[in-house]
Design a protein around this motif. Structure first.
Motif, PDB file in Angstrom:
ATOM      1  N   SER A  94      10.068   2.118 -11.504  1.00 33.07           N
ATOM      2  CA  SER A  94       9.516   3.071 -10.536  1.00 33.07           C
ATOM      3  C   SER A  94       8.007   3.214 -10.707  1.00 33.07           C
ATOM      4  O   SER A  94       7.259   3.275  -9.723  1.00 33.07           O
ATOM      5  N   THR A  95       7.544   3.260 -11.947  1.00 34.40           N
ATOM      6  CA  THR A  95       6.113   3.379 -12.201  1.00 34.40           C
ATOM      7  C   THR A  95       5.347   2.180 -11.651  1.00 34.40           C
ATOM      8  O   THR A  95       4.313   2.331 -10.987  1.00 34.40           O
ATOM      9  N   VAL A  96       5.850   0.981 -11.911  1.00 32.32           N
ATOM     10  CA  VAL A  96       5.169  -0.221 -11.451  1.00 32.32           C
ATOM     11  C   VAL A  96       5.203  -0.315  -9.928  1.00 32.32           C
ATOM     12  O   VAL A  96       4.216  -0.705  -9.288  1.00 32.32           O
ATOM     13  N   HIS A  97       6.330   0.063  -9.316  1.00 33.53           N
ATOM     14  CA  HIS A  97       6.422   0.020  -7.854  1.00 33.53           C
ATOM     15  C   HIS A  97       5.426   0.970  -7.196  1.00 33.53           C
ATOM     16  O   HIS A  97       4.782   0.621  -6.201  1.00 33.53           O
ATOM     17  N   LEU A  98       5.289   2.169  -7.743  1.00 34.09           N
ATOM     18  CA  LEU A  98       4.343   3.130  -7.164  1.00 34.09           C
ATOM     19  C   LEU A  98       2.910   2.617  -7.262  1.00 34.09           C
ATOM     20  O   LEU A  98       2.132   2.725  -6.303  1.00 34.09           O
ATOM     21  N   LEU A  99       2.551   2.060  -8.403  1.00 36.37           N
ATOM     22  CA  LEU A  99       1.189   1.571  -8.582  1.00 36.37           C
ATOM     23  C   LEU A  99       0.893   0.381  -7.670  1.00 36.37           C
ATOM     24  O   LEU A  99      -0.149   0.344  -7.006  1.00 36.37           O
ATOM     25  N   THR A 100       1.774  -0.601  -7.621  1.00 34.25           N
ATOM     26  CA  THR A 100       1.529  -1.788  -6.800  1.00 34.25           C
ATOM     27  C   THR A 100       1.513  -1.453  -5.314  1.00 34.25           C
ATOM     28  O   THR A 100       0.750  -2.053  -4.551  1.00 34.25           O
ATOM     29  N   LYS A 101       2.314  -0.489  -4.887  1.00 38.50           N
ATOM     30  CA  LYS A 101       2.299  -0.080  -3.469  1.00 38.50           C
ATOM     31  C   LYS A 101       0.941   0.539  -3.111  1.00 38.50           C
ATOM     32  O   LYS A 101       0.367   0.239  -2.053  1.00 38.50           O
ATOM     33  N   LYS A 102       0.411   1.386  -3.996  1.00 36.63           N
ATOM     34  CA  LYS A 102      -0.889   2.004  -3.721  1.00 36.63           C
ATOM     35  C   LYS A 102      -1.999   0.966  -3.696  1.00 36.63           C
ATOM     36  O   LYS A 102      -2.884   1.008  -2.835  1.00 36.63           O
ATOM     37  N   LEU A 103      -1.967   0.019  -4.624  1.00 35.62           N
ATOM     38  CA  LEU A 103      -3.015  -0.999  -4.666  1.00 35.62           C
ATOM     39  C   LEU A 103      -2.963  -1.892  -3.431  1.00 35.62           C
ATOM     40  O   LEU A 103      -4.005  -2.239  -2.856  1.00 35.62           O
ATOM     41  N   ALA A 104      -1.760  -2.276  -3.007  1.00 36.11           N
ATOM     42  CA  ALA A 104      -1.632  -3.201  -1.884  1.00 36.11           C
ATOM     43  C   ALA A 104      -1.980  -2.547  -0.554  1.00 36.11           C
ATOM     44  O   ALA A 104      -2.399  -3.235   0.387  1.00 36.11           O
ATOM     45  N   THR A 105      -1.811  -1.235  -0.444  1.00 35.01           N
ATOM     46  CA  THR A 105      -2.040  -0.564   0.837  1.00 35.01           C
ATOM     47  C   THR A 105      -3.422   0.079   0.954  1.00 35.01           C
ATOM     48  O   THR A 105      -3.844   0.382   2.073  1.00 35.01           O
ATOM     49  N   ARG A 106      -4.120   0.269  -0.152  1.00 35.52           N
ATOM     50  CA  ARG A 106      -5.394   0.979  -0.096  1.00 35.52           C
ATOM     51  C   ARG A 106      -6.621   0.075  -0.180  1.00 35.52           C
ATOM     52  O   ARG A 106      -7.731   0.548   0.041  1.00 35.52           O
ATOM     53  N   PHE A 107      -6.439  -1.184  -0.510  1.00 41.42           N
ATOM     54  CA  PHE A 107      -7.582  -2.076  -0.690  1.00 41.42           C
ATOM     55  C   PHE A 107      -7.368  -3.360   0.098  1.00 41.42           C
ATOM     56  O   PHE A 107      -6.237  -3.774   0.360  1.00 41.42           O
ATOM     57  N   ALA A 108      -8.485  -3.993   0.441  1.00 42.04           N
ATOM     58  CA  ALA A 108      -8.393  -5.249   1.189  1.00 42.04           C
ATOM     59  C   ALA A 108      -7.995  -6.410   0.294  1.00 42.04           C
ATOM     60  O   ALA A 108      -7.407  -7.382   0.765  1.00 42.04           O
ATOM     61  N   ALA A 109      -8.332  -6.348  -0.991  1.00 44.92           N
ATOM     62  CA  ALA A 109      -7.980  -7.403  -1.940  1.00 44.92           C
ATOM     63  C   ALA A 109      -7.759  -6.775  -3.303  1.00 44.92           C
ATOM     64  O   ALA A 109      -8.450  -5.820  -3.676  1.00 44.92           O
ATOM     65  N   VAL A 110      -6.797  -7.313  -4.029  1.00 44.90           N
ATOM     66  CA  VAL A 110      -6.481  -6.853  -5.383  1.00 44.90           C
ATOM     67  C   VAL A 110      -6.713  -8.026  -6.324  1.00 44.90           C
ATOM     68  O   VAL A 110      -6.114  -9.101  -6.152  1.00 44.90           O
ATOM     69  N   ALA A 111      -7.580  -7.845  -7.299  1.00 40.90           N
ATOM     70  CA  ALA A 111      -7.935  -8.908  -8.241  1.00 40.90           C
ATOM     71  C   ALA A 111      -7.320  -8.598  -9.602  1.00 40.90           C
ATOM     72  O   ALA A 111      -7.450  -7.483 -10.115  1.00 40.90           O
ATOM     73  N   VAL A 112      -6.629  -9.578 -10.174  1.00 39.77           N
ATOM     74  CA  VAL A 112      -5.977  -9.417 -11.474  1.00 39.77           C
ATOM     75  C   VAL A 112      -6.315 -10.623 -12.341  1.00 39.77           C
ATOM     76  O   VAL A 112      -6.803 -11.648 -11.862  1.00 39.77           O
ATOM     77  N   GLU A 113      -6.035 -10.495 -13.642  1.00 37.48           N
ATOM     78  CA  GLU A 113      -6.206 -11.605 -14.570  1.00 37.48           C
ATOM     79  C   GLU A 113      -4.925 -12.424 -14.643  1.00 37.48           C
ATOM     80  O   GLU A 113      -3.815 -11.902 -14.469  1.00 37.48           O
TER      81      GLU A 113
END
Length: 491
Positions: free
Chosen positions: A322-341
């Motif tokens: 649940s924690t990971v789902h909430l975080l990834t949903k916010k990142l994917a919907t609030r920014f144009a691009a998500v950069a990770v290592e």
């Protein structure tokens, strides 16, 4: 917006009756038996091939030539299904038949009590397991090596089975919003509401393909796989474009540190707290595991104690997800691009025990670090961002794992030759910048990450095979040999 057909899974917690609970256990047991039966047939063919090769080698034939000359086909799912149908017969009692011709002398006299799709899906899973080992052995599969397929042991393997149906004459469907109709199992109540899926089906935007029933802890779940026609944004929204690219530096002290705040109104939201779900339940889990170790194998108390341990572990897994789902949903919907290592999670969580000749150092501390790494689930974070960014119009960018994001100054670009893990504040000797170490790394990730192109996810996720990895794969192939007949799909 573009209309795209995608496969989406809708997961529901089930609330079965006692009779339905017995049916679920019966289907799971049948699927486990069918998988072991199919795998046993493949292993037997492999052993026959190995015996013939060894006989030729003993006669003086070179092993490479012996491998090529011996051909023993490995039966696939269709051949195994056809063979089993001829053997299993009819387990129902016929008064005109002698006692010796009834079900107990058949390989599975209870076959008519479960759905035939539980058998068929297990045969397909055995094919996939055999194919994964073969592809890993020959180098066609990316990632780490896949071991020889193993039989599923009752009590150790996960209880699950999969049911299919004819989409033109569906037998898997929602019965209202709170019940799920399954073949041979009937209508089972669900805890959640199926309104969202039911409305998509009513509008003709979704078609149920299959359902996977699995047990997690003390609960049963139904994962309904549907082919959904949905609108996928072809570009970021205006709000996403205004926020731009966000760099995500995964960690343990904080679950993630971002290059810019997750909420513009809260500057402190650049740090995402790590709930440390495993630490919260360590005492309860240790107590339950001690109680389990004191029970006698095969006793009813051991079954009860094992269920308690499983329930705690399942609760931890659910909260982590649940924690990971909430975080990834916010990142994917609030920014144009998500950069990770591009993190090497397997290498990061490797044990430090070493060998008898060269024992490791600080083994206990490294074991605790490994638990913390896996509890933060960096691999799951990356996996969810991969598909969620494609759903919500954003893009995923990946930074090469060898880029010194923590040692490089995000202001002037100069790199420090050495940076210890104890230094939590980055001090640039060139421009004098003092900034949080993780925040500095997140800014560099956002600046230097390369956007993924379609079809390039696996290539960037898995490193190029090293010489040692290729040598290990060659050694396994020489020791075990490829399955007879090549691909398991050939019959």
């Amino acid at each position: 917006m573009a209309q795209v057909e995608t496969l989406r899974a809708y997961r529901f917690a089930l609330d079965p009756t006692s009779a339905q609970l017995a049916d679920l256990n019966r289907h799971a047991g049948a699927a486990r038996w069918a998988f072991n039966y199919a795998l046993g047939v493949k292993v037997a063919a492999h052993r026959r091939w190995r015996a013939q090769v060894d006989a030729l080698v003993a006669a003086g034939v070179p092993e490479a030539q012996a491998r090529k000359s011996v051909k023993v086909p490995v039966p696939g799912s269709q051949a195994i299904k056809k063979e089993l149908n001829a053997l299993k017969g009819d387990s129902r009692i016929d008064p005109e038949l002698p006692d010796g011709f009834h079900g107990p002398h058949r390989p599975c006299p209870w076959w008519h009590e479960v759905s035939t799709y539980a058998f068929q899906s297990a045969f397909i899973d055995a094919d996939r397991a055999w194919g994964n080992w073969l592809d890993s052995l020959t180098g066609r599969r990316a990632g780490g090596p896949v071991g020889y397929p193993r039989f599923k042991r009752k009590g150790r393997a996960r209880d699950s089975f999969r049911l299919h149906h004819d989409v033109k004459r569906p037998t898997i469907r929602l019965d209202g919003y709170r019940r799920l109709l399954l073949p041979r199992l009937g209508s089972i109540r669900i805890h959640d509401s199926g309104k969202r899926l039911a409305r998509l089906i009513a509008k003709g935007h979704a078609v149920i393909q299959s359902v996977t029933i699995s047990r997690g802890g003390n609960r049963w779940y139904a994962s309904v796989l549907a082919k959904v026609t949905q609108e996928i944004p072809d570009k970021p929204t205006r709000a996403q474009a205004e926020r731009g690219t966000v760099g995500v530096d995964w960690g343990i002290s904080h679950l993630a540190t971002l290059s810019q705040p997750l909420d513009p109104a809260d500057p402190g939201s650049i740090h995402v707290a790590n709930p440390r779900h495993l630490d919260q339940w360590t005492r309860q889990l240790a107590k339950a595991q001690r109680a389990l170790s004191r029970t006698e194998r095969g006793s009813k108390r051991r079954v009860k104690a094992a269920r308690k341990v499983g329930a705690i572990q399942h609760r931890i897994a659910q909260r982590r997800a649940s924690t990971v789902h909430l975080l990834t949903k916010k990142l994917a919907t609030r920014f144009a691009a998500v950069a990770v290592e591009d993190l090497n999670v397997r290498g990061m969580s490797t044990s430090a025990r070493g060998t008898v000749e060269q024992p490791g150092r600080r083994v206990r501390q490294k074991a605790g670090l490994n638990r913390a790494i896996l509890d933060a689930a960096p691999g799951e974070l990356r996996r969810q961002l991969t598909y969620k960014t494609s759903w919500y119009g954003s893009n995923l960018a990946v930074l090469d794992r060898w880029h010194p994001s923590s040692k490089t100054c995000s202001s002037c670009g100069s790199a420090k030759p050495k940076l210890t893990l104890s230094e939590r504040v980055f001090h640039c000797p060139t421009c004098g910048l003092a900034i949080d170490r993780d925040h500095n790394a997140a800014i560099n990730i956002a600046r230097h990450a390369v956007p993924l192109v379609e079809g390039d996810v696996n290539a960037r996720r898995s490193p190029t095979p090293t010489a040692s990895g290729q040598a290990g794969r060659a050694a396994r192939q020489k020791r075990e040999g490829p399955p007879p007949g090549g691909s398991p799909r050939r019959e």
